[in-house]
Design a protein around this motif. Sequence first.
Motif, mmCIF file in Angstrom:
data_model
loop_
_atom_site.group_PDB
_atom_site.id
_atom_site.type_symbol
_atom_site.label_atom_id
_atom_site.label_comp_id
_atom_site.label_asym_id
_atom_site.label_seq_id
_atom_site.Cartn_x
_atom_site.Cartn_y
_atom_site.Cartn_z
ATOM 1 N N LEU A 173 -3.578 13.249 -37.375
ATOM 2 C CA LEU A 173 -2.443 13.555 -37.727
ATOM 3 C C LEU A 173 -2.447 15.113 -37.643
ATOM 4 O O LEU A 173 -1.390 16.022 -37.389
ATOM 5 C CB LEU A 173 -2.367 13.635 -39.144
ATOM 6 N N LEU A 174 -3.277 16.260 -38.350
ATOM 7 C CA LEU A 174 -3.402 17.852 -38.687
ATOM 8 C C LEU A 174 -3.883 18.116 -36.948
ATOM 9 O O LEU A 174 -2.866 19.360 -36.491
ATOM 10 C CB LEU A 174 -4.643 18.060 -38.780
ATOM 11 N N ILE A 175 -4.148 17.660 -35.896
ATOM 12 C CA ILE A 175 -3.953 18.127 -34.271
ATOM 13 C C ILE A 175 -2.758 17.639 -33.673
ATOM 14 O O ILE A 175 -1.865 18.929 -33.117
ATOM 15 C CB ILE A 175 -5.141 17.188 -33.853
ATOM 16 N N GLN A 176 -2.394 16.557 -34.144
ATOM 17 C CA GLN A 176 -0.670 16.442 -33.795
ATOM 18 C C GLN A 176 0.428 17.032 -33.955
ATOM 19 O O GLN A 176 1.396 17.200 -33.814
ATOM 20 C CB GLN A 176 -0.682 14.666 -32.972
ATOM 21 N N LEU A 177 0.448 17.069 -35.525
ATOM 22 C CA LEU A 177 1.769 17.865 -36.844
ATOM 23 C C LEU A 177 1.130 19.042 -37.195
ATOM 24 O O LEU A 177 2.545 19.102 -36.819
ATOM 25 C CB LEU A 177 1.742 16.386 -37.557
ATOM 26 N N VAL A 178 0.277 19.522 -36.966
ATOM 27 C CA VAL A 178 0.058 21.180 -38.429
ATOM 28 C C VAL A 178 0.309 21.715 -37.621
ATOM 29 O O VAL A 178 0.051 22.621 -37.111
ATOM 30 C CB VAL A 178 -1.188 20.216 -39.525
ATOM 31 N N TYR A 213 7.484 12.440 -41.638
ATOM 32 C CA TYR A 213 7.499 12.961 -43.472
ATOM 33 C C TYR A 213 6.713 11.781 -43.548
ATOM 34 O O TYR A 213 6.273 11.961 -44.671
ATOM 35 C CB TYR A 213 8.408 13.928 -43.565
ATOM 36 N N GLY A 214 7.805 10.941 -43.926
ATOM 37 C CA GLY A 214 8.002 9.456 -44.596
ATOM 38 C C GLY A 214 6.543 8.911 -43.964
ATOM 39 O O GLY A 214 6.189 7.729 -44.554
ATOM 40 N N ILE A 223 -3.834 14.191 -55.507
ATOM 41 C CA ILE A 223 -4.284 15.278 -53.772
ATOM 42 C C ILE A 223 -3.193 14.236 -53.274
ATOM 43 O O ILE A 223 -2.515 15.533 -52.454
ATOM 44 C CB ILE A 223 -5.454 14.002 -53.368
ATOM 45 N N TRP A 224 -2.370 13.085 -52.974
ATOM 46 C CA TRP A 224 -1.178 12.875 -52.219
ATOM 47 C C TRP A 224 -0.228 13.803 -52.288
ATOM 48 O O TRP A 224 -0.207 14.388 -51.598
ATOM 49 C CB TRP A 224 -0.768 12.127 -52.835
ATOM 50 N N ALA A 229 1.811 19.767 -45.913
ATOM 51 C CA ALA A 229 3.046 18.718 -45.027
ATOM 52 C C ALA A 229 4.127 19.351 -44.796
ATOM 53 O O ALA A 229 4.474 19.567 -43.649
ATOM 54 C CB ALA A 229 2.812 17.208 -44.546
ATOM 55 N N LEU A 230 5.030 19.692 -45.968
ATOM 56 C CA LEU A 230 6.608 20.070 -45.750
ATOM 57 C C LEU A 230 7.376 21.222 -44.443
ATOM 58 O O LEU A 230 7.315 20.671 -43.346
ATOM 59 C CB LEU A 230 7.138 20.519 -47.343
ATOM 60 N N TYR A 231 5.988 21.972 -44.625
ATOM 61 C CA TYR A 231 6.597 22.759 -43.381
ATOM 62 C C TYR A 231 5.987 22.962 -42.540
ATOM 63 O O TYR A 231 6.740 22.642 -41.079
ATOM 64 C CB TYR A 231 6.149 24.662 -43.537
ATOM 65 N N PRO A 232 4.638 22.654 -42.581
ATOM 66 C CA PRO A 232 3.961 21.880 -40.527
ATOM 67 C C PRO A 232 5.598 20.787 -39.982
ATOM 68 O O PRO A 232 5.436 20.722 -39.107
ATOM 69 C CB PRO A 232 2.959 21.266 -41.120
ATOM 70 N N ILE A 233 6.029 20.122 -40.887
ATOM 71 C CA ILE A 233 6.061 19.074 -40.401
ATOM 72 C C ILE A 233 7.994 19.263 -40.245
ATOM 73 O O ILE A 233 8.777 18.799 -39.434
ATOM 74 C CB ILE A 233 5.850 17.196 -41.276
ATOM 75 N N LEU A 234 8.433 19.479 -41.531
ATOM 76 C CA LEU A 234 10.226 19.801 -41.443
ATOM 77 C C LEU A 234 10.750 20.854 -41.493
ATOM 78 O O LEU A 234 11.748 20.989 -40.728
ATOM 79 C CB LEU A 234 9.968 19.021 -42.928
#
Lengths: 163, 126
Positions: free
Chosen positions: A73-78, B64-65, B103-104, B111-116
Amino acid sequence: MSTTEKSAASGIGPVEGAGETAYSVDNPAPYIEAPRQRTKKTPKSTRGNFEMAAWLFMRLSGIVLVVLVIGHLLIQLVLDGGVSKIGFAFVAGRWASPWWQTWDLAMLWLAMLHGANGLRTVINDYAERPNTRLWLKGLLYTATVFTILLGTLVIFTFDPNIR
Amino acid sequence: MPAGTLYRGREGMWSWVAHRVTGVLIFFFLFVHVLDTALVRVSPEAYDNVVATYKTPIVALLEYGLVAAILFHALNGLRVIAVDFWSKGPRYQKQMLWTVMGIWVVLMIGALYPILGHAVREVFGS
Ligand code: HEM
């Protein structure tokens, strides 16, 4: 089976085979085996330890998957621009390396087997009619074998110069 | 159903339900994901066309989901393993669940910024 005979003199009769078998002067009553004790006469169990192995596999594969999946996930999405960078060229770049091929192969096999075994549990829990169970599991196993084989084939036969 | 007999477990039951639902969801996604990746064996264009749809704002939201489901399943899975193998696991299962949720939440915010980010830029213009 009686080994004791009343003798007028001692009150406890002679005990045959005392010391060698379960009987003795101090313990004249026959030894009764615990009901579940396994002996040579116990029929061989017809069940193996499959469910225990499956239970253990869920946990061991889970631990490995944490690393593989979160790294993926880190490599592909971040990293490196997120999804925007993904495309045929990106895949070709990664699968040029045996390291990432092995990573993806391990992730494919472990995740599919882990997920399929999890779904088997879910089917066992909710599908009650024997026929329903049979069909659902048949479908599950077919889809699982198909997906694992297809994925493996794609990783091994990937051709960056396909066109 | 007679009143008051519906079993309503506490955190333990709901985390089990969530673990099951996310596990099944991830499995179905994985099936589709292997199929779409297999398109690299068809042609670069076929693959790039499908991946292009993954870059749209709506799919970014679905993504994101999916990440939310995977992160919960992974973290709670580690908790289940700790409950089973760590001698004090059962006693601390509730504390571990709140740790998992903590943690979640942090990871989901991260993850908000990288994905959305790219979706927001596309919808509202940059
Ligand atoms: C990322 C790391 C993962 C960890 C640490 C993990 C951990 C676990 C554990 C420990 C269980 C057993 C739960 C139990 O016996 O009560 C489980 C169940 C399950 N997992 Fe995973 N898992 C991971 C990834 C996945 C993936 C990628 C999939 C899908 C392909 C998946 C699908 C399932 C399913 C369907 C179940 C069965 C749920 C149930 O019986 O209620 N898991 N997982």
